[in-house]
Design an enzyme around this catalytic site. Structure first.
Site, PDB file in Angstrom:
ATOM      1  N   ASP A  66       0.844  -1.200   0.000  1.00 41.06           N
ATOM      2  CA  ASP A  66       0.000   0.000   0.000  1.00 41.06           C
ATOM      3  C   ASP A  66       0.877   1.247   0.000  1.00 41.06           C
ATOM      4  OD1 ASP A  66      -2.299   1.489  -0.012  1.00 41.06           O
ATOM      5  OD2 ASP A  66      -2.621   1.366   2.154  1.00 41.06           O
ATOM      6  N   HIS A 117      -9.319  -1.889  -8.483  1.00 40.58           N
ATOM      7  CA  HIS A 117      -9.112  -0.704  -7.644  1.00 40.58           C
ATOM      8  C   HIS A 117      -8.150   0.305  -8.259  1.00 40.58           C
ATOM      9  CE1 HIS A 117      -8.921   1.809  -4.198  1.00 40.58           C
ATOM     10  NE2 HIS A 117      -7.681   1.480  -3.877  1.00 40.58           N
TER      11      HIS A 117
HETATM   12  C1  HEM Z   1     -10.103  -1.212   1.966  1.00 44.03           C
HETATM   13  C2  HEM Z   1      -9.781  -0.098   1.339  1.00 44.03           C
HETATM   14  C3  HEM Z   1      -8.608   0.038   0.422  1.00 44.03           C
HETATM   15  C4  HEM Z   1      -7.585  -0.829   0.166  1.00 44.03           C
HETATM   16  C5  HEM Z   1      -7.342  -2.225   0.747  1.00 44.03           C
HETATM   17  C6  HEM Z   1      -6.724  -0.191  -0.804  1.00 44.03           C
HETATM   18  C7  HEM Z   1      -5.568  -0.763  -1.330  1.00 44.03           C
HETATM   19  C8  HEM Z   1      -4.822  -0.216  -2.337  1.00 44.03           C
HETATM   20  C9  HEM Z   1      -3.712  -0.862  -2.986  1.00 44.03           C
HETATM   21  C10 HEM Z   1      -3.202  -2.249  -2.642  1.00 44.03           C
HETATM   22  C11 HEM Z   1      -3.225  -0.026  -3.938  1.00 44.03           C
HETATM   23  C12 HEM Z   1      -2.065  -0.275  -4.909  1.00 44.03           C
HETATM   24  C13 HEM Z   1      -0.742   0.212  -4.428  1.00 44.03           C
HETATM   25  C14 HEM Z   1      -0.613   1.687  -4.221  1.00 44.03           C
HETATM   26  O1  HEM Z   1      -0.415   2.474  -5.177  1.00 44.03           O
HETATM   27  O2  HEM Z   1      -0.761   2.107  -3.073  1.00 44.03           O
HETATM   28  C15 HEM Z   1      -4.031   1.174  -3.880  1.00 44.03           C
HETATM   29  C16 HEM Z   1      -3.852   2.271  -4.687  1.00 44.03           C
HETATM   30  C17 HEM Z   1      -4.590   3.424  -4.581  1.00 44.03           C
HETATM   31  N1  HEM Z   1      -5.685   3.634  -3.788  1.00 44.03           N
HETATM   32 FE1  HEM Z   1      -6.481   2.323  -2.484  1.00 44.03          FE
HETATM   33  N2  HEM Z   1      -7.224   1.035  -1.097  1.00 44.03           N
HETATM   34  C18 HEM Z   1      -8.377   1.221  -0.374  1.00 44.03           C
HETATM   35  C19 HEM Z   1      -9.200   2.329  -0.382  1.00 44.03           C
HETATM   36  C20 HEM Z   1      -8.980   3.456  -1.117  1.00 44.03           C
HETATM   37  C21 HEM Z   1      -9.824   4.627  -1.131  1.00 44.03           C
HETATM   38  C22 HEM Z   1     -11.081   4.809  -0.285  1.00 44.03           C
HETATM   39  C23 HEM Z   1      -9.262   5.528  -1.983  1.00 44.03           C
HETATM   40  C24 HEM Z   1      -9.717   6.921  -2.359  1.00 44.03           C
HETATM   41  C25 HEM Z   1     -10.972   7.314  -2.356  1.00 44.03           C
HETATM   42  C26 HEM Z   1      -8.066   4.918  -2.513  1.00 44.03           C
HETATM   43  C27 HEM Z   1      -7.188   5.535  -3.375  1.00 44.03           C
HETATM   44  C28 HEM Z   1      -6.100   4.924  -3.966  1.00 44.03           C
HETATM   45  C29 HEM Z   1      -5.223   5.588  -4.920  1.00 44.03           C
HETATM   46  C30 HEM Z   1      -5.292   7.042  -5.364  1.00 44.03           C
HETATM   47  C31 HEM Z   1      -4.283   4.628  -5.325  1.00 44.03           C
HETATM   48  C32 HEM Z   1      -3.161   4.832  -6.340  1.00 44.03           C
HETATM   49  C33 HEM Z   1      -3.736   4.735  -7.739  1.00 44.03           C
HETATM   50  C34 HEM Z   1      -2.717   5.071  -8.810  1.00 44.03           C
HETATM   51  O3  HEM Z   1      -2.513   6.259  -9.075  1.00 44.03           O
HETATM   52  O4  HEM Z   1      -2.127   4.113  -9.347  1.00 44.03           O
HETATM   53  N3  HEM Z   1      -7.927   3.669  -1.976  1.00 44.03           N
HETATM   54  N4  HEM Z   1      -4.994   1.031  -2.899  1.00 44.03           N
END
Ligand code: HEM
Length: 307
Positions: A146, A217
Site C-alpha cells: 500500500d 481498484h
Molecule cells: C479497503 C480499502 C482500500 C484498500 C485495501 C486499498 C488498497 C490499495 C492498494 C493495494 C493499492 C495499490 C498500491 C498503491 O499504489 O498504493 C491502492 C492504490 C490506490 N488507492 Fe487504495 N485502497 C483502499 C481504499 C482506497 C480509497 C477509499 C481511496 C480513495 C478514495 C483509494 C485511493 C487509492 C489511490 C489514489 C491509489 C493509487 C492509484 C494510482 O494512481 O495508481 N484507496 N490502494
C-alpha cells in the site's frame, strides 16, 4: 524537518510503526467558543505535528467562529450503489510512534489537557504490516503493498498541502479519514488470480495488471486518469480490534477535490462501475478534518481567531 516548515511534518513522513487514531467530541453542545479556545490552547504544546498530527472538523471550526475556504463535511452522497457512510467528527488526532504503550500515555495527556470541554469518543489502534525498510512501504492486511503510487518529494508537498492562499492557510491539509472493515473470509475464498484482478496488481510482485477490469481498484483510482489529475498523499494503516480488522484509509490533500473524484468513481457514481475493493472490504466511517499549518514549530491557529 526544520522549525520553519509550514505544515505538520508527520503528514509528510512515512507511516509510523504504530499509531492511534483518536477522536474527541465536545462534551455537550453548549460549549462557548472561549472554553473551546482555552482547551485547544492547553493541548497545543502537546502537538508538534510529528508525534501528534491534529485535524479539526467543520463543526469545530464553526463553533470557534472560523471560516476555512473549501472545508465541508464528508458528503453523504457517495452512497447509492454501495454504502459509504458519512460520520462527521470534531477533533481528530493521529498519535504516532514506535511503542503502543507510549502512545497510550500520550493519549491520556491529550485527554487531560482537553477535559472537561472535550471527551474521548473513539480510538482505533493501527500498525505497520510487513513493512519493507528498503522500499519504505508496508502492506494492507490482504498482503498487497500500500502506498506504491503515492507522490514523492515536491509532488507530495504539492498534493498534500494548501499553497498560494496566504492568510495563515498555506501549509494546512485537508484529510479524509475512513475506517474500512475487511471481510478476510471472502478475500481468502477468492482464487489468487481473482484477488489480483480486484486490486489490479499482482500480490506476488506488486506488478500492475495491464488488462485488469475497469472495476479493479487501481484502474478506478489511477490518479493521472482524472481531469484534472487527482493526486493525494495516502497515509493509511492496518488496524485491528479483537477479531475485526481492516484499513484505516487516510488521504491528505491540498483540498478535498482529489479524494472526492476518486471516491465518486469507486462508488460507481460516474459510470455505474463499483470498485472491486468493496468485494473484500466496506467503509464504516467517513469524516473530513482540516489540519492546521505550523509556524515556528507550533500549530498556527490564527485563522481560528488565536493570536
Ligand atoms: C479497503 C480499502 C482500500 C484498500 C485495501 C486499498 C488498497 C490499495 C492498494 C493495494 C493499492 C495499490 C498500491 C498503491 O499504489 O498504493 C491502492 C492504490 C490506490 N488507492 Fe487504495 N485502497 C483502499 C481504499 C482506497 C480509497 C477509499 C481511496 C480513495 C478514495 C483509494 C485511493 C487509492 C489511490 C489514489 C491509489 C493509487 C492509484 C494510482 O494512481 O495508481 N484507496 N490502494
Amino acid at each position: 524537518m526544520s522549525d520553519t516548515a509550514l505544515y505538520q511534518p508527520g503528514i509528510l513522513q512515512g507511516v509510523p510503526r504504530v499509531a492511534r487514531y483518536v477522536q474527541f467530541t465536545l462534551a455537550g453542545d453548549q460549549q462557548p467558543a472561549h472554553a473551546i479556545k482555552e482547551a485547544l490552547t492547553r493541548v497545543s504544546p502537546l502537538i508538534n505535528g510529528t508525534d501528534v498530527v491534529i485535524g479539526l472538523a467543520p463543526a469545530l471550526v464553526r463553533a470557534l467562529g472560523g471560516d476555512i475556504p473549501g472545508l465541508h463535511e464528508f458528503p453523504a452522497t457517495f452512497s447509492g450503489r454501495v454504502k459509504v457512510p458519512s460520520t462527521p467528527g470534531q477533533l481528530w488526532c493521529w498519535v504516532r510512534g514506535d511503542d503502543l504503550g507510549d502512545l497510550l500515555h500520550v493519549t491520556r495527556q491529550l485527554q487531560k489537557a482537553l477535559a472537561p470541554v472535550f471527551g474521548l469518543r473513539h480510538v482505533v489502534d493501527a500498525f505497520r504490516h510487513r513493512h519493507d525498510e528498503g522500499t519504505g512501504f508496508g502492506r494492507d492486511l490482504t498482503g498487497f503493498e500500500d502506498g506504491t503510487e503515492n507522490p514523492k518529494g515536491e509532488e507530495a508537498i504539492a498534493a498534500a498541502f494548501a499553497h498560494g492562499q496566504g492568510g495563515a492557510l498555506d501549509g494546512a491539509s485537508f484529510v479524509a479519514v475512513q475506517q474500512w472493515v475487511h471481510d478476510l473470509d471472502a478475500f481468502e475464498q477468492m482464487p489468487e488470480d481473482d484477488q489480483n484482478q480486484c486490486i489490479g496488481r499482482r500480490l506476488s510482485d506488486n506488478e500492475e495488471i495491464e488488462d485488469a477490469p475497469e472495476s479493479a481498484h487501481v484502474k478506478r483510482t489511477a490518479q493521472e486518469s482524472f481531469d484534472p489529475e487527482a493526486f493525494v498523499l495516502r497515509r493509511s494503516m492496518p488496524w485491528l480490534a479483537s477479531t475485526q480488522a481492516g484499513l484505516m484509509f487516510v488521504a491528505f490533500g491540498c483540498s478535498f477535490d482529489a479524494f472526492e473524484a476518486q471516491m465518486r468513481r469507486m462508488a460507481g457514481l460516474d459510470d455505474g462501475i463499483v470498485d472491486d475493493v468493496f468485494k473484500l472490504s466496506k467503509p464504516v466511517t467517513g469524516a473530513y478534518f482540516w489540519c492546521p499549518p505550523m509556524r515556528n514549530g507550533q500549530l498556527d491557529l490564527r485563522r481560528l481567531g488565536f493570536d
